[in-house]
Design a protein around this motif. Sequence first.
Motif, PDB file in Angstrom:
ATOM      1  N   ASP A  33       0.941  -1.197  -0.244  1.00 28.57           N
ATOM      2  CA  ASP A  33      -0.145  -0.032  -0.374  1.00 28.57           C
ATOM      3  C   ASP A  33       0.626   1.288   0.012  1.00 28.57           C
ATOM      4  N   GLU A  57      -6.456   8.552   1.419  1.00 28.89           N
ATOM      5  CA  GLU A  57      -5.737   7.473   2.232  1.00 28.89           C
ATOM      6  C   GLU A  57      -6.018   8.367   4.118  1.00 28.89           C
ATOM      7  N   ASP A  84      -7.672   5.650  -5.051  1.00 26.48           N
ATOM      8  CA  ASP A  84      -7.335   4.057  -4.237  1.00 26.48           C
ATOM      9  C   ASP A  84      -5.724   3.725  -4.259  1.00 26.48           C
ATOM     10  N   LEU A  86      -3.912   1.601  -3.838  1.00 22.35           N
ATOM     11  CA  LEU A  86      -3.834   0.024  -3.964  1.00 22.35           C
ATOM     12  C   LEU A  86      -5.504  -0.250  -3.297  1.00 22.35           C
ATOM     13  N   GLU A  87      -6.563  -0.727  -4.263  1.00 21.32           N
ATOM     14  CA  GLU A  87      -8.159  -0.848  -3.714  1.00 21.32           C
ATOM     15  C   GLU A  87      -7.445  -2.362  -3.813  1.00 21.32           C
TER      16      GLU A  87
HETATM   17 MG    MG Z   1      -5.975   1.264  -0.598  1.00 22.55          MG
END
Ligand code: MG
Length: 321
Positions: A33, A57, A84, A86-87
């Motif tokens: 992340d 975030e 986002d 890192l979704e």
């Molecule tokens: Mg995320």
Amino acid sequence: MDRVLTLEFVRVTETAAVKAGRLMGKGDKMGADQLAVDGMHSILSTVPIDGTVVIGEGEMDEAPMLYIGEKVGAGGTEVDIAVDPLEGTNLTAKGQDGSIAVMAIARKGNLLHAPDMYMEKLCVGPRAKGRIDLTQPVQENLRRIAEGLERGIDDLTVVILDRPRHQEIIDECRSAGARIKLITDGDVSPAVDAGIEGSGVHVLMGIGGAPEGVLAAAALKCLGGDMQARLIPYTDEERKRCWEMGIDDINRVMTLDDLVKGDDCIFSATAITDTPMMRGVQYFGGGARTMSVVMRYKSGTIRFIDTFHRFDKKAKWSIHL
Ligand code: MG
Ligand code: VTB
Ligand code: MG
């Protein structure tokens, strides 16, 4: 927003994906992340916009980068940004399908400032537009969606997060005859897929994150699909957050235009691990290949972008783990 910005935003999600993808399967979701956030943040600062993060975030005191209210960009058109980086952190950490780096941009004030809480969602593609109604039973919605897609309910594939809270809708889908894909995480990617013919996904339903709901809405708006949503606050604190953010009727069913207003939005996503429409990041000696999807509401153009990145050409790719 100028159309040239479209490619700029792809560079942002590509960078997040190439950085985070390095940690695929390493069991380090925080690390992945962080790399995605760093990557997104560094490229965003070069994009000619005057941007404000409205979905990010976290609050300023809990996230050093891409926090809500942070100003990003090199100066230009005033826009609001939902990110986002890192979704689907668990998916990347375990090397499982469905994680993406994703962002949406709209004119100032046009993205719902969704608080970090749950949201009930119902997402479909263009052929089911205007037919969904979150106040109706699951089976009735499936009947209407199937009608729009000119097929039987048994030809529909519904994606649902595999959670105990969804047992009832899973049972209802099953008894209506729909096929189901239960996923462990990451409901943005399948929501987008529901809007893309040929993805094999026709419906996303169930309760997931509200910020993720706004990102999905931006994509579905560009795709000509449809979505209805309802915030699900569980605590008094969450209800208070809604009021503070100017959402007074918390139980109201929101439409696509409530989630993303106006006629100017751009959505970009790059696959970190595989999705039905895109290969995840592939690394080879000295470079990487990414697949992204980028769309612009104004023109309705959807582009799948297949990119080769050369690590020897740019310092930005060096990561120190
Ligand atoms: Mg995320
Ligand atoms: C939701 C969903 C996300 O995490 O936020 C989910 O929208 C969290 O739900 O796509 P639980 O609290 O039930 O785990 C994701 O699946 C991944 O960020
Ligand atoms: Mg997420």
